[in-house]
Design a protein around this motif. Structure first.
Motif, PDB file in Angstrom:
ATOM      1  N   PHE A  11       0.894  -1.160   0.000  1.00 54.79           N
ATOM      2  CA  PHE A  11       0.000   0.000   0.000  1.00 54.79           C
ATOM      3  C   PHE A  11       0.929   1.206   0.000  1.00 54.79           C
ATOM      4  N   SER A  12       0.770   2.101  -0.969  1.00 55.46           N
ATOM      5  CA  SER A  12       1.746   3.182  -1.067  1.00 55.46           C
ATOM      6  C   SER A  12       1.161   4.414  -1.751  1.00 55.46           C
ATOM      7  N   PRO A  13       0.340   5.194  -1.029  1.00 59.73           N
ATOM      8  CA  PRO A  13      -0.324   6.329  -1.668  1.00 59.73           C
ATOM      9  C   PRO A  13       0.623   7.336  -2.324  1.00 59.73           C
ATOM     10  N   THR A  14       1.764   7.623  -1.714  1.00 63.49           N
ATOM     11  CA  THR A  14       2.636   8.628  -2.333  1.00 63.49           C
ATOM     12  C   THR A  14       3.940   8.016  -2.882  1.00 63.49           C
ATOM     13  N   GLY A  15       3.964   6.702  -2.986  1.00 61.97           N
ATOM     14  CA  GLY A  15       5.027   6.038  -3.754  1.00 61.97           C
ATOM     15  C   GLY A  15       6.306   5.668  -3.028  1.00 61.97           C
ATOM     16  N   THR A  16       6.473   6.110  -1.787  1.00 62.93           N
ATOM     17  CA  THR A  16       7.740   5.831  -1.085  1.00 62.93           C
ATOM     18  C   THR A  16       7.859   4.358  -0.706  1.00 62.93           C
ATOM     19  N   THR A  17       6.784   3.811  -0.159  1.00 59.39           N
ATOM     20  CA  THR A  17       6.823   2.399   0.258  1.00 59.39           C
ATOM     21  C   THR A  17       7.086   1.522  -0.966  1.00 59.39           C
ATOM     22  N   ARG A  18       6.438   1.871  -2.071  1.00 61.79           N
ATOM     23  CA  ARG A  18       6.632   1.098  -3.303  1.00 61.79           C
ATOM     24  C   ARG A  18       8.115   1.097  -3.698  1.00 61.79           C
ATOM     25  N   PRO A  60       3.059   2.081   4.625  1.00 64.56           N
ATOM     26  CA  PRO A  60       3.506   3.291   5.312  1.00 64.56           C
ATOM     27  C   PRO A  60       2.876   3.277   6.709  1.00 64.56           C
ATOM     28  N   VAL A  61       3.564   3.786   7.695  1.00 61.61           N
ATOM     29  CA  VAL A  61       2.996   3.854   9.055  1.00 61.61           C
ATOM     30  C   VAL A  61       2.036   5.039   9.125  1.00 61.61           C
ATOM     31  N   TYR A  62       0.841   4.796   9.638  1.00 59.31           N
ATOM     32  CA  TYR A  62      -0.139   5.867   9.856  1.00 59.31           C
ATOM     33  C   TYR A  62      -0.488   5.885  11.340  1.00 59.31           C
ATOM     34  N   ALA A  88       8.054  -1.519   6.786  1.00 61.62           N
ATOM     35  CA  ALA A  88       7.246  -0.357   7.187  1.00 61.62           C
ATOM     36  C   ALA A  88       8.081   0.881   6.884  1.00 61.62           C
ATOM     37  N   THR A  89       7.505   1.837   6.160  1.00 54.50           N
ATOM     38  CA  THR A  89       8.207   3.112   5.971  1.00 54.50           C
ATOM     39  C   THR A  89       7.507   4.134   6.850  1.00 54.50           C
ATOM     40  N   TYR A  90       8.256   5.074   7.385  1.00 54.04           N
ATOM     41  CA  TYR A  90       7.640   6.070   8.272  1.00 54.04           C
ATOM     42  C   TYR A  90       8.389   7.391   8.177  1.00 54.04           C
ATOM     43  N   CYS A  92       9.983   9.584   9.795  1.00 52.67           N
ATOM     44  CA  CYS A  92      11.000  10.061  10.751  1.00 52.67           C
ATOM     45  C   CYS A  92      10.449  10.500  12.115  1.00 52.67           C
ATOM     46  N   ARG A  93       9.183  10.122  12.408  1.00 52.55           N
ATOM     47  CA  ARG A  93       8.712  10.319  13.788  1.00 52.55           C
ATOM     48  C   ARG A  93       8.951   8.980  14.479  1.00 52.55           C
ATOM     49  N   GLU A  94       7.939   8.111  14.546  1.00 51.56           N
ATOM     50  CA  GLU A  94       8.079   6.772  15.142  1.00 51.56           C
ATOM     51  C   GLU A  94       7.208   5.806  14.352  1.00 51.56           C
ATOM     52  N   PRO A 120      13.068   4.847   7.841  1.00 54.81           N
ATOM     53  CA  PRO A 120      12.654   6.250   7.900  1.00 54.81           C
ATOM     54  C   PRO A 120      12.739   6.886   6.515  1.00 54.81           C
ATOM     55  N   THR A 121      11.729   7.663   6.168  1.00 52.98           N
ATOM     56  CA  THR A 121      11.646   8.243   4.818  1.00 52.98           C
ATOM     57  C   THR A 121      11.169   9.685   4.912  1.00 52.98           C
ATOM     58  N   GLU A 122      11.070  10.306   3.748  1.00 54.42           N
ATOM     59  CA  GLU A 122      10.447  11.634   3.676  1.00 54.42           C
ATOM     60  C   GLU A 122       9.018  11.530   4.212  1.00 54.42           C
ATOM     61  N   HIS A 123       8.601  12.502   5.010  1.00 51.97           N
ATOM     62  CA  HIS A 123       7.236  12.481   5.539  1.00 51.97           C
ATOM     63  C   HIS A 123       6.278  12.905   4.430  1.00 51.97           C
ATOM     64  N   SER A 124       5.267  12.066   4.170  1.00 51.08           N
ATOM     65  CA  SER A 124       4.409  12.330   3.006  1.00 51.08           C
ATOM     66  C   SER A 124       3.513  13.551   3.192  1.00 51.08           C
ATOM     67  N   ILE A 125       3.366  14.042   4.420  1.00 43.43           N
ATOM     68  CA  ILE A 125       2.559  15.257   4.604  1.00 43.43           C
ATOM     69  C   ILE A 125       3.478  16.480   4.704  1.00 43.43           C
TER      70      ILE A 125
HETATM   71  C1  LIG Z   1      -2.190   9.929   7.538  1.00 42.30           C
HETATM   72  C2  LIG Z   1      -0.706   9.774   7.751  1.00 42.30           C
HETATM   73  C3  LIG Z   1      -0.236   9.356   8.986  1.00 42.30           C
HETATM   74  C4  LIG Z   1       1.161   9.211   9.192  1.00 42.30           C
HETATM   75  N1  LIG Z   1       1.613   8.781  10.420  1.00 42.30           N
HETATM   76  C5  LIG Z   1       2.944   8.654  10.634  1.00 42.30           C
HETATM   77  C6  LIG Z   1       3.442   8.199  11.898  1.00 42.30           C
HETATM   78  O1  LIG Z   1       2.700   7.816  12.804  1.00 42.30           O
HETATM   79  N2  LIG Z   1       4.783   8.186  12.089  1.00 42.30           N
HETATM   80  C7  LIG Z   1       5.666   8.591  11.121  1.00 42.30           C
HETATM   81  O2  LIG Z   1       6.863   8.632  11.379  1.00 42.30           O
HETATM   82  N3  LIG Z   1       5.225   8.949   9.876  1.00 42.30           N
HETATM   83  C8  LIG Z   1       3.889   8.983   9.608  1.00 42.30           C
HETATM   84  N4  LIG Z   1       3.436   9.326   8.358  1.00 42.30           N
HETATM   85  C9  LIG Z   1       4.396   9.454   7.238  1.00 42.30           C
HETATM   86  C10 LIG Z   1       4.397   8.207   6.335  1.00 42.30           C
HETATM   87  O3  LIG Z   1       4.394   7.035   7.099  1.00 42.30           O
HETATM   88  C11 LIG Z   1       5.640   8.183   5.412  1.00 42.30           C
HETATM   89  O4  LIG Z   1       5.844   9.389   4.791  1.00 42.30           O
HETATM   90  C12 LIG Z   1       5.544   7.033   4.404  1.00 42.30           C
HETATM   91  O5  LIG Z   1       6.823   6.776   3.871  1.00 42.30           O
HETATM   92  C13 LIG Z   1       4.608   7.349   3.234  1.00 42.30           C
HETATM   93  O6  LIG Z   1       4.570   6.226   2.389  1.00 42.30           O
HETATM   94  P1  LIG Z   1       3.968   6.261   0.904  1.00 42.30           P
HETATM   95  O7  LIG Z   1       4.793   7.263   0.116  1.00 42.30           O
HETATM   96  O8  LIG Z   1       4.185   4.884   0.424  1.00 42.30           O
HETATM   97  O9  LIG Z   1       2.550   6.671   0.986  1.00 42.30           O
HETATM   98  C14 LIG Z   1       2.070   9.495   8.131  1.00 42.30           C
HETATM   99  C15 LIG Z   1       1.574   9.920   6.890  1.00 42.30           C
HETATM  100  C16 LIG Z   1       0.203  10.063   6.689  1.00 42.30           C
HETATM  101  C17 LIG Z   1      -0.300  10.486   5.339  1.00 42.30           C
END
Ligand SMILES: Cc1cc2nc3c(=O)[nH]c(=O)nc-3n(C[C@H](O)[C@H](O)[C@H](O)COP(=O)(O)O)c2cc1C
Length: 260
Positions: A11-18, A60-62, A88-90, A92-94, A120-125
């Motif tokens: 599952f990879s909405p913004t492509g990082t996990t992929r 990705p970790v949510y 699991a990609t995340y 850079c928080r936890e 740990p990856t770029e934060h998607s938000i």
């Molecule tokens: C709704 C949401 C919740 C997230 N929660 C966390 C979190 O709890 N800890 C963290 O370090 N990153 C968190 N992230 C960042 C993503 O886990 C991270 O950027 C991930 O690599 C995105 O993967 P993707 O590109 O495959 O979608 C969150 C991102 C979103 C959109």
């Protein structure tokens, strides 16, 4: 045992996990088949694997958890003591309980976890956090993970003896929401419907893509990223507040953790 195929379930909405899954997979010497569960499907695909398949699960970790949208596909998932590795990609928080939850879920459906990793990856938000990760150095670490998994699945030793322990607690953290439901700038939206087609949670109606169902939206940001007209956006004030909060708790230079 002669291994059959490599199956990539992610599952990879913004492509990082992929990207991370593909880098790992590039080191596994088996023919691979992808099951990209990012695009919403009313009819869930059948995910039944043989005992000599090798499955990589990527999320990705949510909110410190496995995205609920991904787990919804698990009702059709089964293995036959099938070896599996977790990613699991995340941002850079936890990653908190995400790996433990993923491991527990796949093991309860007939998989044997033989490796797990949190990258740990770029934060998607808030993309300034961990900007550009996975970078060159990260890709080397990810590729090493793939090499070690490849060795493991092709070794003569049975998987039964392998016990992987990952961090995390039960009961799991309460699932939260980033609360960043994207809006549409109607003056820019051409109603092309691309966002509705690719939304992982079916939150954007195809007939009226200017709308978003707030209850279904998981704040994944996919629509914001893919809109060519830049018509999808999140509220500036909410984003600023989240950025301030995340800047305090994220560390852009976190290290990968690999459990083998
Ligand atoms: C709704 C949401 C919740 C997230 N929660 C966390 C979190 O709890 N800890 C963290 O370090 N990153 C968190 N992230 C960042 C993503 O886990 C991270 O950027 C991930 O690599 C995105 O993967 P993707 O590109 O495959 O979608 C969150 C991102 C979103 C959109």
């Amino acid at each position: 045992m002669k291994m059959n195929e490599l199956k990539l379930v992610y599952f990879s909405p913004t492509g990082t996990t992929r990207k991370v899954v593909m880098e790992t997979a590039s080191r596994i010497s088996l023919k691979s088949v992808s099951f990209d569960l990012t695009v919403h499907k009313d009819k869930k695909p059948s995910l039944k694997f043989k005992n000599n398949d090798f499955v990589i699960f990527g999320i990705p970790v949510y909110g410190g958890r496995v995205p609920a949208t991904f787990l919804r596909y698990f009702e059709n998932l089964s293995g036959k003591n099938t070896p599996a590795a977790l990613i699991a990609t995340y941002g850079c928080r936890e990653y908190e309980d995400a790996l433990l939850e993923l491991k527990t879920e796949v093991e309860s459906r007939g998989f044997k976890v033989i490796g797990a990793a949190a990258f740990p990856t770029e934060h998607s938000i808030v993309r300034s956090i961990g900007l550009g990760r996975p970078n060159k150095e990260d890709l080397k670490t990810i590729s090493d993970y793939g090499i070690q998994l490849n060795r493991r699945i092709h070794s003569e030793a049975a998987f039964e003896g392998i016990q992987i322990t990952v961090p995390g607690n039960t009961p799991y953290r309460k699932p939260g929401s980033a609360g960043l439901v994207p809006k549409t700038d109607v003056s820019l939206c051409t109603e092309c419907g691309h966002c509705a087609k690719v939304c992982p949670s079916g939150a954007i109606p195809a007939k009226d893509p200017k709308k978003t169902d707030k209850k279904l939206c998981v704040s994944c940001q996919k629509c914001v990223r893919i809109c060519k007209e830049k018509a999808r956006y999140v509220s500036g004030m909410k984003l600023r507040m989240l950025t301030d909060r995340l800047n305090k708790v994220c560390k852009s230079d976190k290290d990968a953790e690999i459990f083998l």
